[in-house]
Design an enzyme around this catalytic site. Structure first.
Site, mmCIF file in Angstrom:
data_model
loop_
_atom_site.group_PDB
_atom_site.id
_atom_site.type_symbol
_atom_site.label_atom_id
_atom_site.label_comp_id
_atom_site.label_asym_id
_atom_site.label_seq_id
_atom_site.Cartn_x
_atom_site.Cartn_y
_atom_site.Cartn_z
ATOM 1 N N GLU A 73 2.723 82.886 18.477
ATOM 2 C CA GLU A 73 2.319 83.619 19.365
ATOM 3 C C GLU A 73 1.060 85.096 19.085
ATOM 4 O O GLU A 73 1.168 85.777 18.450
ATOM 5 C CB GLU A 73 3.153 84.616 20.055
ATOM 6 C CG GLU A 73 2.705 85.316 21.670
ATOM 7 C CD GLU A 73 3.883 85.773 22.182
ATOM 8 O OE1 GLU A 73 5.093 85.234 22.547
ATOM 9 O OE2 GLU A 73 3.619 86.939 23.300
ATOM 10 N N LYS A 106 13.760 88.187 25.394
ATOM 11 C CA LYS A 106 13.118 87.439 24.997
ATOM 12 C C LYS A 106 11.701 88.363 23.567
ATOM 13 O O LYS A 106 11.714 87.654 22.893
ATOM 14 C CB LYS A 106 12.004 87.090 26.211
ATOM 15 C CG LYS A 106 10.723 85.323 25.380
ATOM 16 C CD LYS A 106 9.198 86.041 24.580
ATOM 17 C CE LYS A 106 8.804 84.763 24.454
ATOM 18 N NZ LYS A 106 7.575 85.635 24.095
ATOM 19 N N ASP A 110 17.826 80.456 10.320
ATOM 20 C CA ASP A 110 18.479 78.965 11.565
ATOM 21 C C ASP A 110 17.883 80.269 12.767
ATOM 22 O O ASP A 110 19.024 80.586 12.872
ATOM 23 C CB ASP A 110 19.903 78.574 10.809
ATOM 24 C CG ASP A 110 19.999 77.891 12.976
ATOM 25 O OD1 ASP A 110 19.221 78.111 13.564
ATOM 26 O OD2 ASP A 110 21.250 77.053 12.419
ATOM 27 N N HIS A 166 -2.814 91.432 24.874
ATOM 28 C CA HIS A 166 -2.364 89.923 24.994
ATOM 29 C C HIS A 166 -3.823 89.214 24.774
ATOM 30 O O HIS A 166 -4.110 88.395 23.923
ATOM 31 C CB HIS A 166 -1.571 89.522 26.007
ATOM 32 C CG HIS A 166 -0.571 89.500 25.796
ATOM 33 N ND1 HIS A 166 0.274 88.778 24.462
ATOM 34 C CD2 HIS A 166 -0.754 87.667 26.267
ATOM 35 C CE1 HIS A 166 0.912 87.594 24.508
ATOM 36 N NE2 HIS A 166 0.341 86.774 25.670
HETATM 37 C C1 MEV Z 1 5.806 88.345 25.368
HETATM 38 O O1 MEV Z 1 5.973 87.297 25.020
HETATM 39 C C2 MEV Z 1 6.683 88.910 25.222
HETATM 40 C C3 MEV Z 1 7.198 90.626 26.426
HETATM 41 O O2 MEV Z 1 7.272 90.072 28.271
HETATM 42 C C4 MEV Z 1 8.183 91.214 26.346
HETATM 43 C C5 MEV Z 1 8.548 92.077 27.420
HETATM 44 O O3 MEV Z 1 8.121 91.721 28.518
HETATM 45 O O4 MEV Z 1 9.535 92.923 27.577
HETATM 46 C C6 MEV Z 1 5.673 91.294 26.231
#
Ligand code: MEV
Length: 437
Positions: free
Chosen positions: A85, A279, A295, A392
């Site tokens: 990513e 996530k 792992d 991003h």
């Molecule tokens: C993207 O990989 C992760 C985010 O969506 C985490 C979040 O929203 O806190 C930017």
């Protein structure tokens, strides 16, 4: 139509590739070359990778990057990170730098206990299974003496055994709950070997237990396996600073801190937000878990179960403002190792451990928790200020350019242009079109 194949694993690598190309890749003339492109020139290194799994055809690369400037308990680290990513390493590096200037991260290991279960059926009286368990317990311990020898010599091994009755939830369901200290090993193989041996002894002893013989009701082991849910193997990491130290050009520290805490509270309250929030945390944790050959599926499973421990799924991080001090922290269950498994086998994981200055498992737990906290800080900071897309998409620009097969010169022009302009797939397409015309 494709036909099933038998004895596939016995074929040579070349035969397997040939079979695949003939049966599934008829429309991809370059397929064999693509697989070959990723073979390692060094035959012994390639052999090492071939041996990791069955039916290896090629290697699948992911970028191995580095996020410097992590000050953790007064020690400076550069974190090796493996991820696809685009923005993850950049975000980690930014957060590390930010907190470097504000006292760094504090981290502590709270507990290191792991666990496993021997799940079994029993339909006799509660009293008889309890009596049997008390009688068999020392024999279970004895039965793993040789398996435990090395681990015990280092100060680890089996800790406790107890009987858990779950028959009120599932008819006839019980388990033996076993806890372990596995020190610097993740311990999956050790725990599973101990459990399987004890399960064997358990059934064998049960056959000779008088109360069971009388009633002709014996416990039957269903399965024995470690649990990847490890809430007793816990680490905490934290950052804090005066609220005014959070001020930026566009935001007053107090306003930013309040919005930040609100974002965390939302993630604590609303599962739809919490999953994405967590996530983002795992973007950081997994990248270091992968770099160190651990792992990541085990870590992911355990972490998300922990996030749902209070019967709803919530944020793994917490934040507060008290007396004008902003504090942001994380608590994570992490069963990871610095010895065994891939850790000493893969040349890049070995290198990752060198970069981390050869941590033990406890130190690695702290580093991982910090990676998660930093990643979450970066994400939430962007979310409550500029939004994440700006940063991003900037990081994603190179992927779009590569997709559009931009030349080196076109890329340089694009990077310059998009310093001042918003990146989107269509804006890059039209930029290249103009440039090419
Ligand atoms: C993207 O990989 C992760 C985010 O969506 C985490 C979040 O929203 O806190 C930017």
């Amino acid at each position: 139509m494709n036909q099933p194949v038998s004895g596939f694993s016995k074929k040579t690598k070349a035969e397997k590739i040939e079979w695949l190309a003939e049966n599934y890749l008829q429309n991809s003339p370059n397929s064999i070359q693509i697989l070959r492109n990723y073979w390692n020139e060094d035959a012994s290194l390639q052999q090492l990778h071939d041996d990791f799994i069955e039916n290896t055809l090629s290697n699948y690369y992911l970028p191995f990057g580095i996020a410097p400037n992590f000050l953790i308990n007064e020690k400076l680290y550069a974190l090796p990170m493996v991820t696809e990513e685009s923005s993850v390493v950049a975000a980690a590096s930014n957060a590390a730098k930010f907190w470097l200037e504000r006292g760094g991260f504090k981290a502590e290991v709270i507990s290191t206990e792991k666990n496993g279960q021997i799940h079994f059926n029993f339909y006799g009286s509660e009293k008889s299974i309890e009596a049997f368990f008390e009688a068999v317990k020392p024999k279970l311990r004895d039965s793993i003496q040789s398996l435990e020898k090395n681990m015990k010599a280092r100060g680890g091994g089996l800790l406790e055994l107890s009987l858990v009755d779950k028959s009120h939830i599932l008819d006839g369901y019980f388990y033996v709950y076993a806890t372990f200290e596995t020190l610097d090993a993740m311990g999956a193989n050790f725990i599973n070997s101990c459990l399987e041996q004890m399960a064997h002894t358990f059934e064998e002893e049960a056959r000779n237990f008088e109360a069971f013989q009388k009633k002709e009701t014996f416990p039957e082991v269903v399965m024995s396996i470690l649990s990847n849910y490890v809430p007793e193997c816990l680490v905490r990491a934290e950052v804090s600073c005066k609220v005014e130290e959070l001020s930026t050009k566009h935001y007053k520290g107090k306003h930013f801190a309040e919005k930040f805490v609100r974002a965390i509270d939302i993630a604590k309250t609303e599962t739809r937000r919490a999953v994405t929030h967590n996530k983002g945390i795992m973007n950081g944790v997994d990248a270091v878990v992968l770099a160190t050959g651990n792992d990541f599926r085990a870590v992911e499973a355990g972490v998300h179960a922990y996030a749902a421990r209070n019967s709803y799924y919530g944020s793994l991080t917490h934040a507060k403002i008290e007396n004008d001090i902003f504090t942001f922290w994380i608590e994570l269950p992490l069963a990871v190792g610095t010895v065994g498994g891939l850790t000493s086998l893969h040349p890049l994981t070995k290198l990752a451990f060198e970069i981390l200055q050869k941590p033990d498992a406890k130190e690695l737990m702290k580093i991982l928790a910090v990676a998660g906290l930093a990643q979450n800080f970066a994400a939430v900071r962007s979310l409550v200020t500029t939004g994440i897309q700006k940063g991003h998409m900037k990081m994603h620009l190179m992927n779009i350019l590569n997709q559009l097969e931009a030349t080196k010169e076109e890329k340089e022009n694009a990077v310059e242009y998009f310093k001042e302009n918003a990146v989107s797939h269509s804006s890059v397409v039209s930029f290249l079109e103009k440039l090419r015309n």
